[in-house]
Design a protein around this motif. Sequence first.
Motif, mmCIF file in Angstrom:
data_model
loop_
_atom_site.group_PDB
_atom_site.id
_atom_site.type_symbol
_atom_site.label_atom_id
_atom_site.label_comp_id
_atom_site.label_asym_id
_atom_site.label_seq_id
_atom_site.Cartn_x
_atom_site.Cartn_y
_atom_site.Cartn_z
ATOM 1 N N TYR A 88 0.929 -0.797 -0.312
ATOM 2 C CA TYR A 88 0.191 0.323 -0.566
ATOM 3 C C TYR A 88 0.872 1.401 -0.172
ATOM 4 O O TYR A 88 0.256 2.434 -0.806
ATOM 5 C CB TYR A 88 -0.818 0.145 1.124
ATOM 6 C CG TYR A 88 -1.611 -0.710 1.468
ATOM 7 C CD1 TYR A 88 -2.423 -2.076 -0.048
ATOM 8 C CD2 TYR A 88 -2.343 -1.344 2.282
ATOM 9 C CE1 TYR A 88 -3.054 -3.293 0.592
ATOM 10 C CE2 TYR A 88 -2.997 -2.407 2.318
ATOM 11 C CZ TYR A 88 -3.544 -3.261 1.284
ATOM 12 O OH TYR A 88 -4.383 -4.162 2.015
ATOM 13 N N ARG A 89 2.197 0.696 0.375
ATOM 14 C CA ARG A 89 2.652 2.632 1.006
ATOM 15 C C ARG A 89 3.896 2.058 -0.621
ATOM 16 O O ARG A 89 3.926 3.705 -0.704
ATOM 17 C CB ARG A 89 4.003 2.044 2.141
ATOM 18 C CG ARG A 89 4.721 3.890 2.520
ATOM 19 C CD ARG A 89 4.859 3.423 4.076
ATOM 20 N NE ARG A 89 6.652 2.932 2.670
ATOM 21 C CZ ARG A 89 7.678 2.546 2.592
ATOM 22 N NH1 ARG A 89 7.906 3.908 2.361
ATOM 23 N NH2 ARG A 89 8.421 1.497 2.502
ATOM 24 N N SER A 90 4.404 1.755 -0.781
ATOM 25 C CA SER A 90 5.031 1.610 -1.874
ATOM 26 C C SER A 90 4.948 1.652 -2.955
ATOM 27 O O SER A 90 5.096 2.095 -3.501
ATOM 28 C CB SER A 90 6.340 0.549 -1.574
ATOM 29 O OG SER A 90 5.939 -0.248 -1.785
ATOM 30 N N SER A 91 3.322 1.087 -3.493
ATOM 31 C CA SER A 91 3.100 0.461 -5.084
ATOM 32 C C SER A 91 1.598 0.341 -4.462
ATOM 33 O O SER A 91 0.874 -0.257 -5.099
ATOM 34 C CB SER A 91 3.369 -0.420 -5.545
ATOM 35 O OG SER A 91 5.140 -0.838 -5.147
ATOM 36 N N PRO A 92 0.938 1.879 -4.820
ATOM 37 C CA PRO A 92 -0.753 2.455 -4.444
ATOM 38 C C PRO A 92 -0.666 1.737 -5.736
ATOM 39 O O PRO A 92 -0.708 1.781 -7.343
ATOM 40 C CB PRO A 92 -0.803 3.403 -3.836
ATOM 41 C CG PRO A 92 0.391 4.325 -4.706
ATOM 42 C CD PRO A 92 1.697 3.211 -4.360
ATOM 43 N N ARG A 146 -6.947 1.675 -2.055
ATOM 44 C CA ARG A 146 -6.603 2.420 -3.638
ATOM 45 C C ARG A 146 -6.340 3.979 -3.447
ATOM 46 O O ARG A 146 -6.040 4.894 -4.371
ATOM 47 C CB ARG A 146 -7.932 2.824 -4.680
ATOM 48 C CG ARG A 146 -8.321 1.689 -4.976
ATOM 49 C CD ARG A 146 -9.860 1.808 -5.710
ATOM 50 N NE ARG A 146 -10.339 0.714 -6.199
ATOM 51 C CZ ARG A 146 -11.331 0.711 -7.342
ATOM 52 N NH1 ARG A 146 -11.473 1.886 -7.703
ATOM 53 N NH2 ARG A 146 -11.915 -0.710 -7.705
ATOM 54 N N ARG A 147 -5.635 4.368 -2.188
ATOM 55 C CA ARG A 147 -5.112 5.890 -1.820
ATOM 56 C C ARG A 147 -3.919 5.466 -1.595
ATOM 57 O O ARG A 147 -3.436 4.546 -1.286
ATOM 58 C CB ARG A 147 -6.602 6.703 -1.029
ATOM 59 C CG ARG A 147 -8.038 7.136 -1.666
ATOM 60 C CD ARG A 147 -7.385 8.202 -2.974
ATOM 61 N NE ARG A 147 -8.372 7.861 -3.265
ATOM 62 C CZ ARG A 147 -8.687 7.706 -4.758
ATOM 63 N NH1 ARG A 147 -7.172 6.627 -5.587
ATOM 64 N NH2 ARG A 147 -9.812 8.030 -5.881
ATOM 65 N N THR A 148 -2.860 7.009 -2.102
ATOM 66 C CA THR A 148 -1.969 7.036 -1.225
ATOM 67 C C THR A 148 -1.556 6.538 0.354
ATOM 68 O O THR A 148 -2.471 7.137 0.695
ATOM 69 C CB THR A 148 -1.201 8.436 -1.381
ATOM 70 O OG1 THR A 148 -0.995 8.697 -2.826
ATOM 71 C CG2 THR A 148 0.212 8.576 -1.480
ATOM 72 N N PHE A 149 -0.435 5.875 0.642
ATOM 73 C CA PHE A 149 -0.723 5.516 2.114
ATOM 74 C C PHE A 149 0.941 5.918 2.167
ATOM 75 O O PHE A 149 1.709 5.692 1.567
ATOM 76 C CB PHE A 149 -0.849 3.678 1.765
ATOM 77 C CG PHE A 149 -1.349 3.370 3.181
ATOM 78 C CD1 PHE A 149 -2.254 3.813 3.679
ATOM 79 C CD2 PHE A 149 -0.205 3.060 3.973
ATOM 80 C CE1 PHE A 149 -2.621 3.342 5.065
ATOM 81 C CE2 PHE A 149 -0.735 2.411 4.789
ATOM 82 C CZ PHE A 149 -1.829 2.557 5.648
ATOM 83 N N GLU A 150 1.044 6.790 3.868
ATOM 84 C CA GLU A 150 2.335 7.315 3.762
ATOM 85 C C GLU A 150 2.685 6.410 4.865
ATOM 86 O O GLU A 150 1.876 5.842 5.803
ATOM 87 C CB GLU A 150 2.235 9.083 4.620
ATOM 88 C CG GLU A 150 1.819 9.764 3.124
ATOM 89 C CD GLU A 150 2.750 9.641 2.026
ATOM 90 O OE1 GLU A 150 4.059 9.373 2.606
ATOM 91 O OE2 GLU A 150 2.433 10.318 1.236
ATOM 92 N N HIS A 207 0.489 6.346 8.334
ATOM 93 C CA HIS A 207 -0.806 5.847 7.917
ATOM 94 C C HIS A 207 -0.092 3.905 8.746
ATOM 95 O O HIS A 207 -1.612 2.858 9.112
ATOM 96 C CB HIS A 207 -1.563 6.132 6.979
ATOM 97 C CG HIS A 207 -1.882 7.126 7.080
ATOM 98 N ND1 HIS A 207 -1.194 8.048 5.459
ATOM 99 C CD2 HIS A 207 -2.551 8.492 7.313
ATOM 100 C CE1 HIS A 207 -1.795 9.245 5.357
ATOM 101 N NE2 HIS A 207 -2.166 10.080 6.343
ATOM 102 N N ALA A 208 0.696 4.100 8.081
ATOM 103 C CA ALA A 208 1.113 2.643 8.164
ATOM 104 C C ALA A 208 1.477 1.910 9.878
ATOM 105 O O ALA A 208 1.620 1.182 10.368
ATOM 106 C CB ALA A 208 2.666 2.085 7.249
ATOM 107 N N GLU A 209 2.225 2.686 10.255
ATOM 108 C CA GLU A 209 2.315 2.959 11.785
ATOM 109 C C GLU A 209 1.207 2.972 13.086
ATOM 110 O O GLU A 209 1.030 1.157 13.202
ATOM 111 C CB GLU A 209 3.275 3.903 12.370
ATOM 112 C CG GLU A 209 4.884 3.894 12.022
ATOM 113 C CD GLU A 209 5.286 4.736 12.097
ATOM 114 O OE1 GLU A 209 4.599 5.750 13.002
ATOM 115 O OE2 GLU A 209 6.628 5.193 11.813
ATOM 116 N N ARG A 210 0.012 3.214 12.334
ATOM 117 C CA ARG A 210 -1.279 3.644 12.843
ATOM 118 C C ARG A 210 -1.236 2.128 12.587
ATOM 119 O O ARG A 210 -2.300 1.584 14.003
ATOM 120 C CB ARG A 210 -1.819 4.446 12.947
ATOM 121 C CG ARG A 210 -0.756 5.840 12.737
ATOM 122 C CD ARG A 210 -1.798 6.317 14.306
ATOM 123 N NE ARG A 210 -0.409 7.164 14.809
ATOM 124 C CZ ARG A 210 -1.637 8.711 14.953
ATOM 125 N NH1 ARG A 210 -3.360 7.944 15.061
ATOM 126 N NH2 ARG A 210 -0.857 9.589 15.000
#
Length: 322
Positions: free
Chosen positions: A157-161, A171-175, A178-181
């Motif tokens: 999700y983070r590197s290849s949305p 389907r959206r940009t994931f920073e 957000h991954a840490e949460r």
Amino acid sequence: MTDDPTVTDLSEPTPEEITALKAQRDALKAEIQALDAEFHRLVHDHLKSLEERQHSLQLAIEQLERRKERIEQELRRNFVGASQELAIRVQGFKEFLVKSMQELATTVEEMELLPPTPAVAATAPAPAETATTPPKLVLDEGFQEEADRIRRLLEQYRSSPNYYGPPWQLRRTFEQIHAERVESWFFDLGGRGALRSLPSRLQNILVASAIISILRDFYGDMLRVLVLADSPERLGDWRRGLQDCLGISRQDFGPDQGVALFESADALAFRADRLEQEDYIPLILIDDSQPQVSLSLLQYPLLLGFAPEPQLRPSRSSDFFE
């Protein structure tokens, strides 16, 4: 040609005319020089004005860049990881969850020690039992393969949305924030607990969408999402946000569909009970607008609440959970 001495030759100017022409020439030269000096002065003034404007614009750009860097640093400092103040506020709730899960594990172990009767084995097929089993992959340290699967999905999700993926996939940009949460909810809270609210409801919905996407990857259509908020406007935000982040449509919302929206905790709990009776797995999402959350919701295996910022909470004597 006549030789009359009284006739003057017009081709030769008189000394007076020559003197007047010279004076006129000198006056024109002086005027041209004055105009040329004025022109150069105007050009110089305009160039100087343009240089000053360029310099002021460069300073403004540098100030905006420094401000952007400060804002990014402030966001990372404020929202990456849990602060001490938030940890103190949710510590009691976390301890309660840990104790509840320990009691649940003890109960399950005791149930497994009981000798199963043939009638139970005949009437309770294995797939139905597996469908309603709490998600051990987020609670048991022995499920390393499932934990690695969650991390692989987060990295994807983070590197290849995939902005045009199938429905129910993020389907959206994931920073990284957000991954840490999401990792904290799965691995630290065991799939049941409160996360600190992000600066906007849309970012909270993005985190919730990633969790939904991962759980759908594990449980498919057996997962049902129940959203609790205190107003139709906020529920509308959740509906639009989930549609945008997961690529689902309005037909996916409803009491018997993939996502159901509630303003009442009692109505949500009633629906969650019915889903569990029908062998579905309810995921309860609680908006940060909720001033209190009923303890009856803690009985369900999957629960995500967004805790509002401390300064935004209304003053009251009771805790976030009642």
